[in-house]
Design a protein around this motif. Sequence first.
Motif, PDB file in Angstrom:
ATOM      1  N   LYS A  51      45.162  10.168  63.658  1.00 16.36           N
ATOM      2  CA  LYS A  51      45.115  10.219  65.111  1.00 16.36           C
ATOM      3  C   LYS A  51      46.310  11.014  65.627  1.00 16.36           C
ATOM      4  O   LYS A  51      47.452  10.783  65.223  1.00 16.36           O
ATOM      5  CB  LYS A  51      45.147   8.802  65.691  1.00 16.36           C
ATOM      6  N   VAL A  52      46.036  11.968  66.509  1.00 16.94           N
ATOM      7  CA  VAL A  52      47.093  12.769  67.130  1.00 16.94           C
ATOM      8  C   VAL A  52      46.934  12.649  68.643  1.00 16.94           C
ATOM      9  O   VAL A  52      45.948  12.082  69.136  1.00 16.94           O
ATOM     10  CB  VAL A  52      47.009  14.242  66.689  1.00 16.94           C
ATOM     11  N   HIS A  53      47.888  13.202  69.377  1.00 19.62           N
ATOM     12  CA  HIS A  53      47.823  13.122  70.833  1.00 19.62           C
ATOM     13  C   HIS A  53      46.553  13.801  71.342  1.00 19.62           C
ATOM     14  O   HIS A  53      46.336  14.993  71.121  1.00 19.62           O
ATOM     15  CB  HIS A  53      49.046  13.790  71.463  1.00 19.62           C
ATOM     16  N   GLY A  54      45.687  13.031  71.978  1.00 11.87           N
ATOM     17  CA  GLY A  54      44.475  13.578  72.579  1.00 11.87           C
ATOM     18  C   GLY A  54      43.287  13.692  71.663  1.00 11.87           C
ATOM     19  O   GLY A  54      42.233  14.182  72.079  1.00 11.87           O
ATOM     20  N   GLY A  55      43.422  13.255  70.400  1.00  8.02           N
ATOM     21  CA  GLY A  55      42.281  13.396  69.502  1.00  8.02           C
ATOM     22  C   GLY A  55      42.596  12.994  68.084  1.00  8.02           C
ATOM     23  O   GLY A  55      43.377  12.066  67.844  1.00  8.02           O
ATOM     24  N   ALA A  56      42.011  13.705  67.125  1.00  6.18           N
ATOM     25  CA  ALA A  56      42.207  13.388  65.710  1.00  6.18           C
ATOM     26  C   ALA A  56      42.122  14.655  64.879  1.00  6.18           C
ATOM     27  O   ALA A  56      41.498  15.646  65.280  1.00  6.18           O
ATOM     28  CB  ALA A  56      41.155  12.385  65.238  1.00  6.18           C
ATOM     29  N   THR A  57      42.738  14.612  63.697  1.00  5.39           N
ATOM     30  CA  THR A  57      42.711  15.735  62.776  1.00  5.39           C
ATOM     31  C   THR A  57      42.514  15.218  61.360  1.00  5.39           C
ATOM     32  O   THR A  57      42.616  14.012  61.112  1.00  5.39           O
ATOM     33  CB  THR A  57      44.013  16.560  62.881  1.00  5.39           C
ATOM     34  N   THR A  58      42.209  16.108  60.448  1.00  3.71           N
ATOM     35  CA  THR A  58      42.047  15.701  59.056  1.00  3.71           C
ATOM     36  C   THR A  58      43.407  15.383  58.446  1.00  3.71           C
ATOM     37  O   THR A  58      44.448  15.852  58.915  1.00  3.71           O
ATOM     38  CB  THR A  58      41.398  16.815  58.219  1.00  3.71           C
ATOM     39  N   ARG A  59      43.391  14.595  57.380  1.00  7.94           N
ATOM     40  CA  ARG A  59      44.640  14.298  56.690  1.00  7.94           C
ATOM     41  C   ARG A  59      45.251  15.564  56.102  1.00  7.94           C
ATOM     42  O   ARG A  59      46.474  15.723  56.107  1.00  7.94           O
ATOM     43  CB  ARG A  59      44.403  13.252  55.602  1.00  7.94           C
ATOM     44  N   GLU A  60      44.420  16.482  55.602  1.00 10.08           N
ATOM     45  CA  GLU A  60      44.947  17.722  55.052  1.00 10.08           C
ATOM     46  C   GLU A  60      45.705  18.527  56.103  1.00 10.08           C
ATOM     47  O   GLU A  60      46.773  19.071  55.831  1.00 10.08           O
ATOM     48  CB  GLU A  60      43.813  18.580  54.472  1.00 10.08           C
ATOM     49  N   SER A  61      45.142  18.608  57.322  1.00  6.90           N
ATOM     50  CA  SER A  61      45.803  19.368  58.389  1.00  6.90           C
ATOM     51  C   SER A  61      47.094  18.689  58.826  1.00  6.90           C
ATOM     52  O   SER A  61      48.119  19.353  59.048  1.00  6.90           O
ATOM     53  CB  SER A  61      44.856  19.525  59.579  1.00  6.90           C
ATOM     54  N   LEU A  64      50.336  19.244  56.741  1.00 10.92           N
ATOM     55  CA  LEU A  64      51.071  20.502  56.829  1.00 10.92           C
ATOM     56  C   LEU A  64      52.264  20.413  57.774  1.00 10.92           C
ATOM     57  O   LEU A  64      53.229  21.164  57.633  1.00 10.92           O
ATOM     58  CB  LEU A  64      50.144  21.631  57.288  1.00 10.92           C
ATOM     59  N   THR A  65      52.199  19.525  58.739  1.00  4.74           N
ATOM     60  CA  THR A  65      53.261  19.440  59.740  1.00  4.74           C
ATOM     61  C   THR A  65      54.131  18.194  59.606  1.00  4.74           C
ATOM     62  O   THR A  65      55.191  18.115  60.205  1.00  4.74           O
ATOM     63  CB  THR A  65      52.671  19.466  61.161  1.00  4.74           C
ATOM     64  N   ARG A  66      53.685  17.239  58.815  1.00  7.71           N
ATOM     65  CA  ARG A  66      54.524  16.070  58.513  1.00  7.71           C
ATOM     66  C   ARG A  66      54.086  15.501  57.176  1.00  7.71           C
ATOM     67  O   ARG A  66      52.946  15.687  56.753  1.00  7.71           O
ATOM     68  CB  ARG A  66      54.400  14.994  59.604  1.00  7.71           C
ATOM     69  N   ASP A  67      55.007  14.816  56.510  1.00  2.87           N
ATOM     70  CA  ASP A  67      54.651  14.175  55.255  1.00  2.87           C
ATOM     71  C   ASP A  67      53.879  12.897  55.547  1.00  2.87           C
ATOM     72  O   ASP A  67      54.390  11.984  56.215  1.00  2.87           O
ATOM     73  CB  ASP A  67      55.908  13.837  54.448  1.00  2.87           C
ATOM     74  N   LEU A  68      52.650  12.827  55.071  1.00  2.00           N
ATOM     75  CA  LEU A  68      51.915  11.580  55.147  1.00  2.00           C
ATOM     76  C   LEU A  68      52.577  10.560  54.228  1.00  2.00           C
ATOM     77  O   LEU A  68      53.187  10.914  53.219  1.00  2.00           O
ATOM     78  CB  LEU A  68      50.462  11.785  54.710  1.00  2.00           C
TER      79      LEU A  68
END
Length: 249
Positions: A51-61, A64-68
């Motif tokens: 979950k991201v601000h305003g929606g959702a993205t894949t775990r792969e995406s 790239l911008t933060r360590d899961l």
Amino acid sequence: MLTAERHARIVEMVRLRGTVTVPELAAALETSESTIRRDLDKLDQAHQLVKVHGGATTRESAHLTRDLTLGERHGLHDEEKRAVCTRAASLVQPDDFVYLDAGSTTEILLDLLPPTRAGYVTDSVSHAIRLAARGLSVMVLGGELKSATEALVGPGALDALARLHFTLGFWGSNGITPEAGLTTPEPNEAMVKRESMARATRRYVLADASKLGRTSLVTFADFCDATIVTCGDVPEEYRSFDNVTEVSL
């Protein structure tokens, strides 16, 4: 529409598009935005998307911008990672002095390593505990503990690496391209990766094919600095590189 069906459709839309907004999901599923937000909370907690601000993205995406966290990465391309790690384990010789990077791919490697007299060094506290439990010789770097990846970073880790020389090493990477090289989201962890790789004679990056063609925030090595062992849907252009080794499931 049943909740389970709605959840399945949300996950599929995110998978196909990469990133989807709350209004887009609400319109497609003919439900309220508040319902979609509750759905995204549950799916994020179940590690089916991020979950991201305003929606959702894949775990792969998102990766790239933060360590899961390791929990968020659980189940993500595990079959491909196991195939890659099986090949990696076969490379360890009895007298090797091996560096093991933190991460979910190298975590799978731990159980596949042969019971030899090889010595191991890692920046991961959890990796060190598991290696010791198997009766393998292991050293752990000092430094500041990074909670998301359970990696040790900072001056303490770099000082420890400055005195070591590895015959073999295995690393993970969030993104891999010929142009940007091997990339990861966090600068401090990139420094540890860079220093440890510079101190290894044989260098292998273990990455499922979803990492190929993607670029994260910080480069820690050039594309040709290591042999890339990969598995999955490998883009055709990567098969022509001498330092890319593709293994099958």
